[in-house]
Structures are given as structure tokens and as C-alpha cells.
Enzyme design. Structure first.
Site, PDB file in Angstrom:
ATOM      1  N   PHE A 126      -3.155  -6.041  -3.368  1.00  0.00           N
ATOM      2  CA  PHE A 126      -3.404  -4.774  -4.052  1.00  0.00           C
ATOM      3  C   PHE A 126      -3.400  -5.051  -5.545  1.00  0.00           C
ATOM      4  CE2 PHE A 126      -2.033  -0.598  -5.696  1.00  0.00           C
ATOM      5  CZ  PHE A 126      -2.786   0.288  -4.940  1.00  0.00           C
ATOM      6  N   GLY A 127      -4.591  -5.103  -6.148  1.00  0.00           N
ATOM      7  CA  GLY A 127      -4.726  -5.503  -7.539  1.00  0.00           C
ATOM      8  C   GLY A 127      -4.777  -4.327  -8.489  1.00  0.00           C
ATOM      9  N   THR A 187      -1.775  -3.852 -11.240  1.00  0.00           N
ATOM     10  CA  THR A 187      -1.083  -4.249 -12.467  1.00  0.00           C
ATOM     11  C   THR A 187      -1.858  -5.326 -13.212  1.00  0.00           C
ATOM     12  OG1 THR A 187       1.052  -3.737 -11.482  1.00  0.00           O
ATOM     13  CG2 THR A 187       1.062  -5.215 -13.369  1.00  0.00           C
ATOM     14  N   GLU A 188      -1.852  -5.220 -14.531  1.00  0.00           N
ATOM     15  CA  GLU A 188      -2.527  -6.196 -15.382  1.00  0.00           C
ATOM     16  C   GLU A 188      -1.547  -6.781 -16.391  1.00  0.00           C
ATOM     17  OE1 GLU A 188      -6.981  -4.174 -15.197  1.00  0.00           O
ATOM     18  OE2 GLU A 188      -6.041  -4.535 -17.134  1.00  0.00           O
ATOM     19  N   ILE A 206       0.489  -9.835  -8.596  1.00  0.00           N
ATOM     20  CA  ILE A 206      -0.158  -9.296  -7.397  1.00  0.00           C
ATOM     21  C   ILE A 206       0.363 -10.043  -6.165  1.00  0.00           C
ATOM     22  CG2 ILE A 206      -2.331  -8.742  -6.300  1.00  0.00           C
ATOM     23  CD1 ILE A 206      -1.735  -7.374  -9.060  1.00  0.00           C
ATOM     24  N   ARG A 214       6.810   2.966  -2.674  1.00  0.00           N
ATOM     25  CA  ARG A 214       8.086   3.381  -3.268  1.00  0.00           C
ATOM     26  C   ARG A 214       9.003   4.003  -2.225  1.00  0.00           C
ATOM     27  NH1 ARG A 214       5.242   6.176  -8.609  1.00  0.00           N
ATOM     28  NH2 ARG A 214       5.155   4.279  -9.890  1.00  0.00           N
ATOM     29  N   ARG A 247      39.363 -15.085   4.200  1.00  0.00           N
ATOM     30  CA  ARG A 247      39.911 -15.994   3.188  1.00  0.00           C
ATOM     31  C   ARG A 247      41.278 -15.489   2.723  1.00  0.00           C
ATOM     32  NH1 ARG A 247      37.996 -20.036  -0.169  1.00  0.00           N
ATOM     33  NH2 ARG A 247      38.982 -20.196  -2.231  1.00  0.00           N
ATOM     34  N   GLU A 282       6.931  -1.200  -8.799  1.00  0.00           N
ATOM     35  CA  GLU A 282       6.681   0.151  -8.272  1.00  0.00           C
ATOM     36  C   GLU A 282       7.363   1.217  -9.131  1.00  0.00           C
ATOM     37  OE1 GLU A 282       4.494  -0.173  -6.304  1.00  0.00           O
ATOM     38  OE2 GLU A 282       4.837  -1.739  -4.826  1.00  0.00           O
TER      39      GLU A 282
END
Length: 387
Positions: free
Chosen positions: A132-133, A135-136, A166, A246, A271, A366
Site C-alpha cells: 500500500f503505497g 507515505t512518501e 511501504i 488503525r 526468580r 497509521e
């Protein structure tokens, strides 16, 4: 004694038999197929492609979608599955999200019938993967400022630009690419073997190491007119898909928190320090209680949003409530759990620090905390403060 905060509030009584069965199937898959390998995959920085087909066979890919070979499960079932997957690792849950909530949702919601028939059945089985492209390099929180452009050339589209962070791009068969056109932002299906399409994995990551994120270069990539998603106009297209992703995060991060809690609880019970288990000390019990309360509240919030989504009533700002709160809570739980493990907690023998490192990314992608805060501020005041 209980190893789960959810037992404290009887959370299972809020679920149907079918919802519990779906959760338990995914939990068994995570325990058998993902947990044994995750430390090695994370350390080596590799995504285990061999898990894709089994995920498809279990119905996890596009599991919320109807038809075309998809499982058609409810929003709550999808959320429960996301929590179990992220209890294994955020990067492995992210694969399911990128494939189903982003790429497949884009095709299912905005694609033509031919596009749906061509891609969705194969993506549901894992035979084909998508990315899913959106964001740049210079357009993350502000996708409207994207510089990738698509121009008409006869009957074709020619796409040029860059994308960054991506997921899955270097192993994907099809890329959903969002670009500026003369008519506004539009979506396109770009086979990754198309000349001019290059995906390069981003290395030297300190987070999401068992996952793939890439830079994409689109150098005059030519696709036919039929590559355009006909139903996607403007930012409504990508935001519809982002909201689905989201929503999955709201549940997923609580799975990471719950796994971190369980790791810390097991450790402090086993422990001994100064002659008795660490769990016997008041400060330790206070930490466990505080973590349990936040996990309980996070799961209850996720379930409420899931019920609203299944009823067709979920609003975008309500998803921001869940993403902002639960991502913030989960990373604090993971960090506290790591501290309770002492020095041993920095090794991959234990999960909390791996979860905390992954959650640095999940908290960012997101929609950052700041973006979701502004979304909610707008919902509360009616005044948009983005600019």
C-alpha cells in the site's frame, strides 16, 4: 492465581462462543508456528515468508472482507486475531494488516469487479501479496501533500514519484499506489514487475525487524487505464483503508502488552531475591496491578469499538481514541515488563523489549500520537488545528 489480567474482569464472558473459538485458533497457530522462530527472525532481520500460506489457510488474510475467498469474519473476531498475532510479534501482525486491511481493503472497496476477481482470491490464500503505497519521504502525516503524480498518456497512465516505509513492497506482487492527478488523488494497481517500479528494503532498523518496509521508486511506470481503482476519489480512498488498519492496531498492541505482562509475571514468580520470589514484594505487586488495570481497560475499549464497528456505527475519531490510548499504554507496559526482568530483559530470550522496540514503530505509523490528538481535539472542539 491467574496469568491474565483479563481473567480479573471476566473478559471472556463478553465474547460469543464463535469469537472465543476464533481467538483460540489464532492463539494455537501463534504458539505453534510463530513463537518458536520469532527470536531468530528478529535477530536476523528477516520476514518469514513461509508463514504466509498457513496464514491464508487459517483465513487471516482479508478475514474481515466478504466474498472472493475471504473469511468474512466480524470486526471483533478480526480484532481478537490481531491481538493474538501481535502477542507473537508486531511485525507479523503488520503483515496481516498490510495485506488485508490496506491492500485487499482498497481493492475490495474501490476496485472494479475485474480487479477484485483477479487479485482478492489469490491474496486471501497468500498466493499473491500486496502493498500500500501512500507515505512518501516528505509526506507522512500530511498525505495531501504527496508529490507522486500520475498523468494520462493516451489510454495509459504514467506514474512517477517516491514512496517510503511501504510494508511488504519488495515481496509484493501488486502495489496499491496513490498519486496526484489532474482530477485529484487517485489509486492505481501497479504490478510490481512493471518496468520502472523498484522496491528497496530499508535496513539498519532497531524496530520491526521481523518485517519488511521499503522505499519505492516509480520511474515513469506505465499502466493501462484499467489499473485505476474506479471507486477511489480523493483522500477518502486511502483514509478508509487506514481506518481499517488503525482499528486492528487498537487490538494488536494490547496483545503485545498482554504478552509482555505474562513474561514479567512468570519471571518474577520464578526468580528469588533475598530469599523469596520477586513476586512476593509489594513494589512488584503494585507494578503488576497497574499493568493489569491498563491492559483490562485497553481490551474493553477495543471490544467497545469492535461492537460499534460490527453495528456499522464506528466513527473515525473513535478509532483515534483506541489507537492513541492503546498504543501509548502498550509501550509503557512493555517497558515496565522489561524493567521487571532486570538485565535478562535485554535479551531475545524474553519478549518485552522486542515488543517495546516494535511498538515504537506501531505508535508512529497509521497516525502519530500528535495526529490522533489533533483528530480528537477537532472532535471535541469543532476546531481543526492541523494548520
Amino acid at each position: 492465581m491467574t496469568d491474565s489480567p483479563l481473567d480479573l474482569i471476566g473478559f471472556d464472558t463478553l465474547l460469543t462462543d464463535e469469537e472465543r473459538a476464533t481467538r483460540d485458533r489464532v492463539r494455537a497457530f501463534v504458539d505453534a508456528e510463530l513463537r518458536p522462530g520469532i527470536a531468530g527472525w528478529y535477530e536476523k532481520g528477516v520476514f518469514p515468508r513461509e508463514i504466509i500460506a498457513p496464514m491464508g489457510a487459517l483465513g487471516l488474510l482479508g478475514m474481515h472482507l466478504q466474498g472472493y475467498g475471504c473469511a468474512g469474519r466480524s470486526a471483533v473476531e478480526y480484532g481478537l486475531a490481531a491481538a493474538e498475532l501481535e502477542a507473537g510479534d508486531s511485525g507479523l501482525r503488520t503483515f496481516v494488516s498490510v495485506q488485508g486491511s490496506l491492500a485487499m481493503t482498497a481493492i475490495h472497496t474501490f476496485g472494479s469487479e475485474e480487479q477484485k476477481q483477479e487479485w482478492l482470491p489469490r491474496m486471501a490464500t497468500g498466493e499473491a501479496s500486496g502493498c500500500f503505497g501512500l507515505t512518501e519521504p516528505d509526506a507522512g502525516s500530511d498525505p495531501a501533500s504527496m508529490r507522486t503524480v500520475a498523468r494520462r498518456d493516451g489510454d495509459d497512465w504514467v506514474i512517477s514519484g517516491s514512496k517510503r516505509w511501504i510494508g511488504l513492497a519488495s515481496i509484493a506482487d501488486i502495489a496499491v499506489i496513490w498519486a496526484q492527478t489532474e482530477e485529484g488523488i487517485r489509486g492505481f494497481l501497479v504490478p510490481t514487475g512493471t518496468p520502472g517500479f523498484t522496491a528497496t528494503p530499508i535496513g539498519q532498523k532497531l524496530s520491526m525487524r521481523a518485517s519488511i518496509q521499503c522505499d519505492i521508486e516509480l520511474d515513469a511506470v506505465r499502466v493501462p487505464a484499467s489499473a485505476q481503482l474506479p471507486g477511489a476519489e480523493g483522500l477518502r480512498g486511502p483514509f478508509t483503508c487506514l481506518n481499517q488498519a488503525r482499528y486492528g492496531i487498537v487490538w494488536g498492541v494490547m496483545g503485545a502488552a498482554l504478552d509482555s505482562y505474562r513474561a514479567a509475571l512468570a519471571y518474577v514468580q520464578g526468580r528469588e531475591v533475598f530469599g523469596k520470589p520477586i513476586a512476593a514484594y509489594q513494589l512488584t505487586q503494585q507494578k503488576l496491578v497497574d499493568m493489569a488495570l491498563e491492559i483490562d481497560k485497553g481490551f474493553l475499549l477495543a471490544l467497545q469499538l469492535g461492537r460499534l464497528k460490527d453495528a456499522g456505527q464506528l466513527q473515525p475519531h473513535q478509532i483515534s481514541v483506541g489507537k492513541l490510548n492503546n498504543a501509548r499504554v502498550a509501550i509503557e507496559v512493555a517497558r515496565e515488563a522489561r524493567a521487571m526482568l532486570g538485565g535478562n530483559g535485554i535479551t531475545l530470550e524474553h519478549s518485552p523489549l522486542r515488543h517495546a522496540n516494535n511498538l515504537e514503530s506501531v505508535r508512529t505509523y497509521e497516525g502519530t500520537d500528535e495526529v490522533h490528538t489533533l483528530i480528537l481535539g477537532n472532535a471535541i472542539t469543532g476546531i481543526p488545528a492541523f494548520r
